[in-house]
Write an enzyme that holds these catalytic residues in place. Sequence first.
Site, mmCIF file in Angstrom:
data_model
loop_
_atom_site.group_PDB
_atom_site.id
_atom_site.type_symbol
_atom_site.label_atom_id
_atom_site.label_comp_id
_atom_site.label_asym_id
_atom_site.label_seq_id
_atom_site.Cartn_x
_atom_site.Cartn_y
_atom_site.Cartn_z
ATOM 1 N N HIS A 6 6.305 -4.165 -4.708
ATOM 2 C CA HIS A 6 6.270 -5.533 -5.243
ATOM 3 C C HIS A 6 7.690 -6.064 -5.457
ATOM 4 C CE1 HIS A 6 2.313 -3.908 -6.784
ATOM 5 N NE2 HIS A 6 1.923 -4.990 -6.140
ATOM 6 N N LEU A 43 3.734 2.844 -0.712
ATOM 7 C CA LEU A 43 3.657 2.537 -2.132
ATOM 8 C C LEU A 43 2.380 1.769 -2.437
ATOM 9 C CD1 LEU A 43 7.322 1.513 -3.000
ATOM 10 C CD2 LEU A 43 6.055 3.462 -3.898
ATOM 11 N N GLU A 63 7.974 -0.575 -6.612
ATOM 12 C CA GLU A 63 9.079 -0.968 -5.753
ATOM 13 C C GLU A 63 8.622 -1.833 -4.578
ATOM 14 O OE1 GLU A 63 12.745 -1.607 -4.147
ATOM 15 O OE2 GLU A 63 12.180 -0.954 -6.169
ATOM 16 N N SER A 89 -0.318 0.803 -6.085
ATOM 17 C CA SER A 89 -0.619 0.980 -7.505
ATOM 18 C C SER A 89 -1.607 2.117 -7.725
ATOM 19 C CB SER A 89 -1.201 -0.324 -8.075
ATOM 20 O OG SER A 89 -0.283 -1.385 -7.928
ATOM 21 N N ARG A 90 -2.379 2.440 -6.704
ATOM 22 C CA ARG A 90 -3.374 3.504 -6.838
ATOM 23 C C ARG A 90 -2.777 4.909 -6.681
ATOM 24 N NH1 ARG A 90 -6.740 -0.636 -4.384
ATOM 25 N NH2 ARG A 90 -8.531 -1.055 -5.749
ATOM 26 N N ASP A 115 -1.219 -4.307 3.474
ATOM 27 C CA ASP A 115 -2.569 -4.865 3.509
ATOM 28 C C ASP A 115 -2.667 -5.782 4.727
ATOM 29 O OD1 ASP A 115 -3.697 -3.835 0.893
ATOM 30 O OD2 ASP A 115 -1.912 -4.862 0.171
ATOM 31 N N GLY A 139 2.567 -8.310 1.465
ATOM 32 C CA GLY A 139 2.972 -7.078 2.101
ATOM 33 C C GLY A 139 2.156 -6.765 3.339
#
Length: 330
Positions: free
Chosen positions: A34, A185, A32, A187-188, A151, A148
Amino acid sequence: MTDLLLHTAEELHKLSRTGRRAVVMTMGALHEGHATLIRTAREQAGPEGQVVVTVFVNPLQFGAGEDLDRYPRTLDADLAIAEEAGADAVFAPAVDEVYPGGDPQVRISAGPMGERLEGATRPGHFDGMLTVVAKLLHLTRPDLALFGQKDAQQLALIRRMVTDLNFPVEVVGVPTVREEDGLALSSRNRYLSAAERHTALALSRALFAGRDRLAAQAALRARAEASPASDERATALARLGEIRASADAHAVSAAGAGLPDAVRAAALHILDEAGRHEPPLVLDYLALVDPLDFTETGQDFTGQAVLAVAAKVGSTRLIDNIPLEFGAHS
């Protein structure tokens, strides 16, 4: 969905374009966060514009022992998410398409900012990141590129590269997307067990504790400055329920001088507790930095700052941050 998919630079350059082109760069495993980037790109490009999403797991930004091999590859799911969010094309090149001569001999150097925080923990990471971002900017030729704010150091370095090297692109930062429990959120996150996820919530809780301490002390200082001097000030503060502050109202009025340390201390308290959980949180760093160069803020700092944290839970390393504003009353 396959109509969206492009694999080569030649296909990408043949893609007709009208209006502004916006690019969202990803390493796949879209979620979400991304999707929010892609929707924002769609809004900013406008109905006549074009949104290109890149999906490329960049080997240059993974160090020895990091999770390049196990990094999730979910291209079919990525295509569905990208299309639903409003992408016009997904550019998913092979490694030899991005690096046709093998590992590039010439790379972008992140400089001193790239050696701090994430760069100190992951040497060479930001050089690899900037190198692939530069290449993808050349390949996609966008008018704007969205990244985002989760980061934050990456975003700051990309902005600096674009400025220093005169890239003709507007860099747009998009606020961090969080799950309902506050976890940023990533990916890890899929690597976390239920127990590890519970521990990992300390990252966002620590950041929010720092933010709340800043707001509380700034409000207390504002009340003190608005109150009458000396005894009248103490009486006014007592009426507001600030019993401890009323004992030394003049000290309260100068409380802003210690705000950065107070913010760090509030966040560290949460992180220290999480270090005793099972499984424990293993802190890499907690830093309150100037977003222009990612150096630590001093006690008299004013302006925008970033409170950033990185830690390991089990075998998964996570990062998070929030922006803060230090001013007369924050």
